[in-house]
Design an enzyme around this catalytic site. Structure first.
Site, PDB file in Angstrom:
ATOM      1  N   HIS A  37       0.862  -1.182   0.000  1.00  0.00           N
ATOM      2  CA  HIS A  37       0.000   0.000   0.000  1.00  0.00           C
ATOM      3  C   HIS A  37       0.895   1.228   0.000  1.00  0.00           C
ATOM      4  O   HIS A  37       2.094   1.136   0.243  1.00  0.00           O
ATOM      5  CB  HIS A  37      -0.915   0.017   1.243  1.00  0.00           C
ATOM      6  CG  HIS A  37      -0.142   0.134   2.516  1.00  0.00           C
ATOM      7  ND1 HIS A  37       0.415  -0.954   3.154  1.00  0.00           N
ATOM      8  CD2 HIS A  37       0.221   1.232   3.254  1.00  0.00           C
ATOM      9  CE1 HIS A  37       1.066  -0.540   4.230  1.00  0.00           C
ATOM     10  NE2 HIS A  37       0.971   0.780   4.305  1.00  0.00           N
ATOM     11  N   HIS A 120       5.725   6.221  -1.200  1.00  0.00           N
ATOM     12  CA  HIS A 120       6.473   4.989  -1.458  1.00  0.00           C
ATOM     13  C   HIS A 120       5.627   3.776  -1.067  1.00  0.00           C
ATOM     14  O   HIS A 120       4.652   3.909  -0.341  1.00  0.00           O
ATOM     15  CB  HIS A 120       7.778   4.974  -0.643  1.00  0.00           C
ATOM     16  CG  HIS A 120       7.541   4.880   0.831  1.00  0.00           C
ATOM     17  ND1 HIS A 120       7.213   5.990   1.595  1.00  0.00           N
ATOM     18  CD2 HIS A 120       7.533   3.817   1.683  1.00  0.00           C
ATOM     19  CE1 HIS A 120       7.026   5.596   2.849  1.00  0.00           C
ATOM     20  NE2 HIS A 120       7.209   4.290   2.931  1.00  0.00           N
TER      21      HIS A 120
END
Length: 198
Positions: A37, A120
């Site tokens: 995620h 990220h």
């Protein structure tokens, strides 16, 4: 109370591309594919009524769906690396969405996140990994890029205290304007992830 955070889910095709980055780094504990995620805002352990207030406020976000491309790899921790990650190509829409969520959280009394937002996807947590091994891993995969995907919603996720993060649970989801509602069926579920990894 579970730990809460807002995030973007990673669709199946992008998750498959990320899974190809696994391996080749001693001391790495690789994140399960179904737990990939992109965290937008860490909220933390909050009381139920605060979680409800946050969810109600997030309900008012009215932003367009946008494309996103995972690109490049990096590490957190400098001389004592503790995580490797895949990055994201510059996206004003992503930064705007994250900024609005952050302002909502601060208005509701949550402290500002002291770290600058660095979009990220964490690939692995590191334990006693040598900086040289990490540098070699990153240089061998520096040209990583996945096909772009459309971000159709953002979610409120929870995590239980566990080693290495996860399992993560989607507590609530908010569609973005113009999103294809069928697109959510393209997101990797745990069963999809087990098929991906075979």
């Amino acid at each position: 109370m579970p730990r809460l955070f807002t995030a973007l889910e990673i669709p199946r095709d992008a998750a498959l591309s990320l899974s190809l980055l696994r391996g080749g780094l001693p001391g790495a504990r690789w994140i399960d594919v179904e737990n990939y995620h992109l965290t937008l805002r860490f909220i933390g352990d909050v009381e139920g009524h605060v979680a409800d207030e946050i969810a109600n406020a997030l309900d008012r976000i009215n932003r367009p769906s946008f494309p996103l491309t995972l690109s490049g790899v990096g590490a957190f921790g400098g001389k004592k690396p503790h995580a490797v990650w895949a990055g994201v190509s510059a996206s004003p829409d992503l930064v705007a969405l994250q900024g609005e969520i952050d302002r909502i959280c601060q208005r509701l009394g949550l402290p500002a996140d002291p770290r600058k937002f660095t979009p990220h996807v964490t690939l692995a947590r590191l334990r006693n990994a040598s900086p040289l091994d990490v540098a070699q891993y990153l240089s061998a995969r520096g040209n990583f890029s996945a096909l772009p995907f459309r971000v159709g919603r953002f979610v409120l996720m929870s995590s239980r205290d566990s080693v290495g993060g996860g399992p993560y649970i989607v507590e609530e989801a908010w569609p973005l304007v113009g999103a294809d509602t069928r697109a959510s069926s393209r997101f990797a579920s745990a069963s999809d992830a087990s098929r991906i990894m075979r």
